[in-house]
Write a protein that holds these residues in place. Sequence first.
Motif, PDB file in Angstrom:
ATOM      1  N   VAL A   1       0.647  -1.274   0.135  1.00 50.25           N
ATOM      2  CA  VAL A   1       0.031  -0.189  -0.001  1.00 50.25           C
ATOM      3  C   VAL A   1       0.909   1.424   0.091  1.00 50.25           C
ATOM      4  CG1 VAL A   1      -1.512   1.239   1.290  1.00 50.25           C
ATOM      5  CG2 VAL A   1      -2.144  -1.173   0.944  1.00 50.25           C
ATOM      6  N   ALA A   2       1.923   1.274   0.887  1.00 51.22           N
ATOM      7  CA  ALA A   2       2.607   2.419   1.074  1.00 51.22           C
ATOM      8  C   ALA A   2       3.743   2.843  -0.320  1.00 51.22           C
ATOM      9  CB  ALA A   2       3.857   2.254   2.057  1.00 51.22           C
ATOM     10  N   SER A   3       3.783   1.781  -0.953  1.00 43.87           N
ATOM     11  CA  SER A   3       4.517   1.859  -2.334  1.00 43.87           C
ATOM     12  C   SER A   3       3.643   2.200  -3.357  1.00 43.87           C
ATOM     13  CB  SER A   3       5.262   0.390  -2.879  1.00 43.87           C
ATOM     14  OG  SER A   3       5.796   0.631  -4.090  1.00 43.87           O
ATOM     15  N   ALA A   4       2.276   1.707  -3.510  1.00 37.56           N
ATOM     16  CA  ALA A   4       1.463   2.237  -4.587  1.00 37.56           C
ATOM     17  C   ALA A   4       1.054   3.630  -4.380  1.00 37.56           C
ATOM     18  CB  ALA A   4       0.225   1.320  -4.525  1.00 37.56           C
ATOM     19  N   LYS A   5       1.021   4.021  -3.055  1.00 38.03           N
ATOM     20  CA  LYS A   5       0.689   5.409  -2.643  1.00 38.03           C
ATOM     21  C   LYS A   5       1.689   6.334  -3.005  1.00 38.03           C
ATOM     22  CE  LYS A   5      -0.709   8.154   1.322  1.00 38.03           C
ATOM     23  NZ  LYS A   5      -0.870   8.076   3.046  1.00 38.03           N
ATOM     24  N   ALA A   6       3.012   5.991  -2.733  1.00 33.90           N
ATOM     25  CA  ALA A   6       3.998   6.753  -3.401  1.00 33.90           C
ATOM     26  C   ALA A   6       4.171   7.090  -4.719  1.00 33.90           C
ATOM     27  CB  ALA A   6       5.199   6.177  -2.789  1.00 33.90           C
ATOM     28  N   GLN A   7       3.594   6.218  -5.407  1.00 35.68           N
ATOM     29  CA  GLN A   7       3.647   6.374  -6.926  1.00 35.68           C
ATOM     30  C   GLN A   7       2.245   6.752  -7.654  1.00 35.68           C
ATOM     31  OE1 GLN A   7       5.387   2.875  -9.004  1.00 35.68           O
ATOM     32  NE2 GLN A   7       5.439   1.791  -6.967  1.00 35.68           N
ATOM     33  N   GLY A   8       1.241   7.032  -6.744  1.00 35.01           N
ATOM     34  CA  GLY A   8       0.155   7.958  -6.902  1.00 35.01           C
ATOM     35  C   GLY A   8      -1.156   7.432  -6.645  1.00 35.01           C
ATOM     36  N   LEU A   9      -1.347   6.300  -6.452  1.00 31.68           N
ATOM     37  CA  LEU A   9      -2.731   5.742  -6.022  1.00 31.68           C
ATOM     38  C   LEU A   9      -2.945   6.497  -4.866  1.00 31.68           C
ATOM     39  CD1 LEU A   9      -3.120   1.921  -6.916  1.00 31.68           C
ATOM     40  CD2 LEU A   9      -4.011   3.968  -8.090  1.00 31.68           C
ATOM     41  N   SER A  10      -4.477   6.669  -4.345  1.00 29.83           N
ATOM     42  CA  SER A  10      -4.964   7.054  -3.307  1.00 29.83           C
ATOM     43  C   SER A  10      -4.804   5.998  -2.286  1.00 29.83           C
ATOM     44  CB  SER A  10      -6.371   7.456  -3.310  1.00 29.83           C
ATOM     45  OG  SER A  10      -7.066   6.279  -3.415  1.00 29.83           O
ATOM     46  N   GLU A  11      -4.578   6.130  -0.834  1.00 27.23           N
ATOM     47  CA  GLU A  11      -4.550   4.949   0.146  1.00 27.23           C
ATOM     48  C   GLU A  11      -5.536   4.269   0.104  1.00 27.23           C
ATOM     49  OE1 GLU A  11      -3.248   4.441   4.829  1.00 27.23           O
ATOM     50  OE2 GLU A  11      -3.435   6.642   4.077  1.00 27.23           O
ATOM     51  N   GLU A  12      -7.067   4.906  -0.350  1.00 29.25           N
ATOM     52  CA  GLU A  12      -7.903   3.942  -0.170  1.00 29.25           C
ATOM     53  C   GLU A  12      -8.005   2.857  -1.167  1.00 29.25           C
ATOM     54  OE1 GLU A  12      -8.039   7.315   0.180  1.00 29.25           O
ATOM     55  OE2 GLU A  12      -8.651   7.322   2.555  1.00 29.25           O
ATOM     56  N   GLN A  13      -7.635   3.403  -2.711  1.00 28.12           N
ATOM     57  CA  GLN A  13      -7.804   2.556  -3.561  1.00 28.12           C
ATOM     58  C   GLN A  13      -6.635   1.493  -3.654  1.00 28.12           C
ATOM     59  OE1 GLN A  13      -6.812   5.497  -6.476  1.00 28.12           O
ATOM     60  NE2 GLN A  13      -8.654   5.297  -7.566  1.00 28.12           N
ATOM     61  N   ALA A  14      -5.295   1.867  -3.010  1.00 27.53           N
ATOM     62  CA  ALA A  14      -4.205   0.931  -2.892  1.00 27.53           C
ATOM     63  C   ALA A  14      -4.554   0.001  -1.758  1.00 27.53           C
ATOM     64  CB  ALA A  14      -3.018   1.845  -2.418  1.00 27.53           C
ATOM     65  N   MET A  15      -5.318   0.472  -0.677  1.00 24.24           N
ATOM     66  CA  MET A  15      -5.675  -0.630   0.489  1.00 24.24           C
ATOM     67  C   MET A  15      -6.653  -1.673  -0.306  1.00 24.24           C
ATOM     68  SD  MET A  15      -5.006  -1.428   3.647  1.00 24.24           S
ATOM     69  CE  MET A  15      -4.500   0.089   4.320  1.00 24.24           C
ATOM     70  N   ARG A  16      -7.745  -1.168  -1.080  1.00 26.97           N
ATOM     71  CA  ARG A  16      -8.737  -2.093  -1.456  1.00 26.97           C
ATOM     72  C   ARG A  16      -8.097  -2.987  -2.446  1.00 26.97           C
ATOM     73  NH1 ARG A  16     -12.290   2.490  -1.234  1.00 26.97           N
ATOM     74  NH2 ARG A  16     -11.537   3.194  -3.410  1.00 26.97           N
ATOM     75  N   LEU A  17      -7.292  -2.731  -3.349  1.00 22.37           N
ATOM     76  CA  LEU A  17      -6.568  -3.612  -4.097  1.00 22.37           C
ATOM     77  C   LEU A  17      -5.374  -4.453  -3.718  1.00 22.37           C
ATOM     78  CD1 LEU A  17      -5.723  -1.030  -7.017  1.00 22.37           C
ATOM     79  CD2 LEU A  17      -7.473  -2.808  -7.241  1.00 22.37           C
ATOM     80  N   ALA A  18      -4.673  -3.939  -2.716  1.00 28.01           N
ATOM     81  CA  ALA A  18      -3.896  -4.985  -2.077  1.00 28.01           C
ATOM     82  C   ALA A  18      -4.553  -5.976  -0.956  1.00 28.01           C
ATOM     83  CB  ALA A  18      -2.837  -3.954  -1.071  1.00 28.01           C
ATOM     84  N   LYS A  19      -5.652  -5.560  -0.285  1.00 26.55           N
ATOM     85  CA  LYS A  19      -6.463  -6.625   0.393  1.00 26.55           C
ATOM     86  C   LYS A  19      -6.938  -7.742  -0.411  1.00 26.55           C
ATOM     87  CE  LYS A  19      -8.024  -3.818   4.338  1.00 26.55           C
ATOM     88  NZ  LYS A  19      -9.222  -3.218   5.020  1.00 26.55           N
ATOM     89  N   GLN A  20      -7.530  -7.342  -1.490  1.00 25.93           N
ATOM     90  CA  GLN A  20      -8.395  -8.219  -2.485  1.00 25.93           C
ATOM     91  C   GLN A  20      -7.111  -9.237  -3.005  1.00 25.93           C
ATOM     92  OE1 GLN A  20     -11.246  -9.141  -2.428  1.00 25.93           O
ATOM     93  NE2 GLN A  20     -10.824 -10.679  -3.795  1.00 25.93           N
ATOM     94  N   THR A  21      -6.141  -8.607  -3.408  1.00 21.04           N
ATOM     95  CA  THR A  21      -5.062  -9.343  -4.283  1.00 21.04           C
ATOM     96  C   THR A  21      -4.431 -10.411  -3.137  1.00 21.04           C
ATOM     97  OG1 THR A  21      -4.231  -7.506  -5.401  1.00 21.04           O
ATOM     98  CG2 THR A  21      -2.727  -9.191  -5.098  1.00 21.04           C
ATOM     99  N   CYS A  22      -4.266 -10.058  -1.936  1.00 20.40           N
ATOM    100  CA  CYS A  22      -3.932 -11.151  -0.736  1.00 20.40           C
ATOM    101  C   CYS A  22      -4.833 -12.027  -0.562  1.00 20.40           C
ATOM    102  CB  CYS A  22      -3.642 -10.154   0.595  1.00 20.40           C
ATOM    103  SG  CYS A  22      -2.761 -11.273   1.723  1.00 20.40           S
TER     104      CYS A  22
END
Length: 289
Positions: free
Chosen positions: A203-224
Amino acid sequence: MAPATLHSANLAFIGGGNMCAAIVGGLLAKDIMPKDRITVSEPWDVNRQKMADLGVQTTTSNKDAAQAADLLVLAVKPQVAKGVCQELAATWADAARKDLPLIVSIAAGITLDSLTAWFTGPDGRAPHVVRVMPNTPALLGEGASGLFAGAGVSAAEKELVTSLLESFSKATEWVDKEELIDVVTGLSGSGPAYFFAMVEHLVASAKAQGLSEEQAMRLAKQTCFGAGKMLVESPETPTQLRKNVTSPNGTTEAALKSFEASGFEGIVDKAVRAASDRGEELGKILGQS
């Protein structure tokens, strides 16, 4: 002698925290045993009320909870285990119990030698003991647990404990050496935190590259979650599943090569060994207390 089934047993929990709630919840949800045969001893009002809300018997007295127990789950913090075990041993001796209960200890790090010594009563008798290392996904009925049977534990008693564990654990693995419980600790006991940390960093990496924290969190959780479901439900090995998603010279291969360059295999091995070693160390420290 242990009862033939959990349904006919009197089950006591010493400690009414999260793991107790997971086990009791699993037993009741699957109708494995009646509520009136379950007693939980818990000093904290909030935890005790949570258990009472499930409809089981509750008390603040370890002595009362353990008095008629056929199967007793020791679910206390390791630091207080010695005093609790000695209290219970004295209780059974005072009551002149002919048959001692089967003990299931989920007190992390406490060895069978320590448990047996602490549970030995004035008459020299000690109950049979099984050590269990569960993990926190048990709270969702998705636990993974390692078990080791102490001296004298019968096949029937092992079946009883297996039935208890399967109420909340999807993987229940008996090991043949006690030291392997520490390995289970490093693998599945502490393991959920490794995956949480991985998602945290994704999440931290995706956020640093431009995704919102909420988007990154949803995508990362579902990926896991999705990857975990594939691991559980697919007949293929983790190695093959990894290969399936790794196209030559593609994006996944680039990421995996980065992992390899950073020593990913060694990092994971050191982490599991560190947790395993700490479990063994705690057993020695707390066993001497």
